[in-house]
Scaffold this motif. Structure first.
Motif, PDB file in Angstrom:
ATOM      1  N   SER A  39      -4.843   5.899   7.782  1.00 47.57           N
ATOM      2  CA  SER A  39      -5.518   6.915   7.430  1.00 47.57           C
ATOM      3  C   SER A  39      -5.083   6.432   5.904  1.00 47.57           C
ATOM      4  CB  SER A  39      -4.901   7.650   7.465  1.00 47.57           C
ATOM      5  OG  SER A  39      -5.102   8.625   9.438  1.00 47.57           O
ATOM      6  N   VAL A  40      -4.564   5.235   5.256  1.00 48.49           N
ATOM      7  CA  VAL A  40      -3.701   4.886   4.611  1.00 48.49           C
ATOM      8  C   VAL A  40      -4.346   3.360   4.003  1.00 48.49           C
ATOM      9  CG1 VAL A  40      -1.959   5.465   4.586  1.00 48.49           C
ATOM     10  CG2 VAL A  40      -3.233   5.086   2.243  1.00 48.49           C
ATOM     11  N   CYS A  41      -4.823   3.278   3.118  1.00 49.31           N
ATOM     12  CA  CYS A  41      -5.146   1.204   3.260  1.00 49.31           C
ATOM     13  C   CYS A  41      -3.339   0.601   2.113  1.00 49.31           C
ATOM     14  CB  CYS A  41      -6.232   0.754   2.561  1.00 49.31           C
ATOM     15  SG  CYS A  41      -7.726   0.791   2.650  1.00 49.31           S
ATOM     16  N   THR A  42      -2.527   0.464   2.913  1.00 49.91           N
ATOM     17  CA  THR A  42      -1.181  -0.291   2.106  1.00 49.91           C
ATOM     18  C   THR A  42      -1.023  -1.215   1.909  1.00 49.91           C
ATOM     19  OG1 THR A  42      -0.303   0.139   4.318  1.00 49.91           O
ATOM     20  CG2 THR A  42      -0.020   2.025   2.929  1.00 49.91           C
ATOM     21  N   SER A  43      -1.296  -1.937   0.667  1.00 49.00           N
ATOM     22  CA  SER A  43      -1.722  -3.059   0.341  1.00 49.00           C
ATOM     23  C   SER A  43      -0.390  -3.494  -0.361  1.00 49.00           C
ATOM     24  CB  SER A  43      -2.802  -3.270  -0.295  1.00 49.00           C
ATOM     25  OG  SER A  43      -3.752  -2.983  -0.144  1.00 49.00           O
ATOM     26  N   VAL A  44       0.300  -4.872   0.301  1.00 50.33           N
ATOM     27  CA  VAL A  44       1.891  -5.073  -0.704  1.00 50.33           C
ATOM     28  C   VAL A  44       1.299  -6.227  -1.329  1.00 50.33           C
ATOM     29  CG1 VAL A  44       4.038  -4.956   0.119  1.00 50.33           C
ATOM     30  CG2 VAL A  44       2.360  -3.424   1.258  1.00 50.33           C
ATOM     31  N   ASN A  45       2.090  -6.950  -2.416  1.00 47.15           N
ATOM     32  CA  ASN A  45       2.155  -7.571  -2.883  1.00 47.15           C
ATOM     33  C   ASN A  45       0.962  -9.197  -3.033  1.00 47.15           C
ATOM     34  OD1 ASN A  45       4.990  -7.330  -2.910  1.00 47.15           O
ATOM     35  ND2 ASN A  45       5.561  -8.765  -1.182  1.00 47.15           N
TER      36      ASN A  45
END
Length: 355
Positions: free
Chosen positions: A113-119
């Motif tokens: 339900s959400v995009c989580t883009s790390v580093n």
């Protein structure tokens, strides 16, 4: 991801949690229940950039207000130790609580339900079981739908971060803000990229070319495509009543990118960090309105009220008062999230039965 050559230190942690459910009473976009996440509405060839009516603009203002609430709420839970899947659960519930559908869910088969883009993840990161750690940076890309879609994102520090990462975040935000500031009727769309390049180039950062800003209203992604780099030949000029996003993705190193085998997660080719900010904006008769941001007038009015209260209390109490390298990232831009093909890679990710 077996035998995949990762470009940086980030690793996904599987299995993914089970797909979260949206109550049946909430209106759903046409792709929500399609087995391939296909949007028939978006597949219809557009004749041009849509000019919204007053009624449609009012609906956009409302859904964009909700999206800002959801982003701020979800972001308030960012801390070392929380997993991106837990952030997804928070975002999903916040959308449902507002009788809205989380737009990414099943869009071209995106599983969350959400995009989580790390580093080093540029965009479209899939929430998984990896806990955030001190020093990470994370982008939350929130979109929700209540007949009309709203789209916004921001990059946040996880605990204390290094100065290099903070400078990247600050510059990325500034490039978006200054690009929005030049928007008004008659301005060519390509000036957005020219302004962003003007801010980013002196820092030595690069601008991602593969993905663009996009129109958004009753369609999640549509015309215009808004490129974020300078010197483009993008045609067209802004007109009052148009709504679209500006969402520059800025990398510390190369603009070139790779995709994980989930067919969604875009990462920098050199493994260095990336940041992004996004707002949904409306072109007005005299300039621009940022729909996904609380109105300035409201906060000013609120502050004035607080000042008045303070003054009255005092009276009663009697007291005192980056450079893009030529040839890099020259891929054909895609509109925000890929819609041309289904992300088949998500089928290979083992899913945990627990919610």
């Amino acid at each position: 991801m077996r035998n995949y050559q990762f470009t940086g230190p980030l690793r996904p942690v599987y299995p993914l949690s089970e797909k979260r459910l949206v109550p049946p009473h909430i209106a759903r976009p046409d792709y929500a229940d399609h087995p391939q996440g296909f949007s028939a509405c978006e597949a219809v060839r557009e004749k041009g950039v849509k000019i919204l009516t007053k009624e449609e603009i009012a609906k956009m203002r409302y859904v964009c207000k909700l999206a800002r609430e959801v982003l701020d709420l979800t972001a308030s839970h960012i801390k070392p130790g929380i997993t991106t899947d837990e952030l997804d659960a928070i975002c999903h519930q916040a959308c449902v609580d507002r009788n809205s559908y989380p737009s990414p869910l099943n869009y071209a088969k995106f599983p969350k339900s959400v995009c989580t883009s790390v580093n080093e993840c540029i965009c479209h990161g899939i929430p998984d079981q990896r806990p955030l750690v001190e020093g990470d940076i994370i982008n939350l890309d929130v979109s929700l739908c209540e007949c009309f879609h709203a789209d916004l994102n921001a990059t946040y520090p996880v605990g204390k971060i290094d100065q290099e990462s903070q400078d990247l975040i600050d510059t990325t935000r500034k490039s978006m803000e200054e690009a929005i500031a030049i928007c008004k009727p008659g301005v060519p769309y390509r000036e957005i990229g020219n302004k962003i390049e003007e801010i980013v180039r002196p820092k030595g950062y690069s601008i991602v070319r593969r993905y663009t800003g996009h129109g958004v209203h009753n369609l999640f992604h549509c015309q215009p495509n808004v490129v974020h780099y300078g010197g483009s030949k993008m045609p067209g000029k802004m007109e009052a009543g148009q709504v679209f996003t500006i969402e520059p993705m800025i990398n510390l190193g190369t603009a070139n990118l790779d995709h994980w085998r989930d067919d969604w997660t875009a990462v920098t080719m050199d493994g260095r960090r990336s940041a992004q900010f996004e707002e949904t904006i409306l072109i007005t008769e005299t300039g621009v309105e940022i729909l996904t941001r609380p109105p300035t007038s409201s906060s000013s009015s609120h502050n004035k009220k607080k000042k008045k209260k303070s003054k009255s209390k005092t009276a009663v109490g009697g007291g005192s008062g980056g450079v893009s390298t030529p040839g890099e990232g020259d891929e054909t831009p895609e509109v925000g999230t890929p819609t041309g093909e289904v992300a088949d890679g998500v089928e290979g990710l083992e899913v945990d039965g627990s919610s």
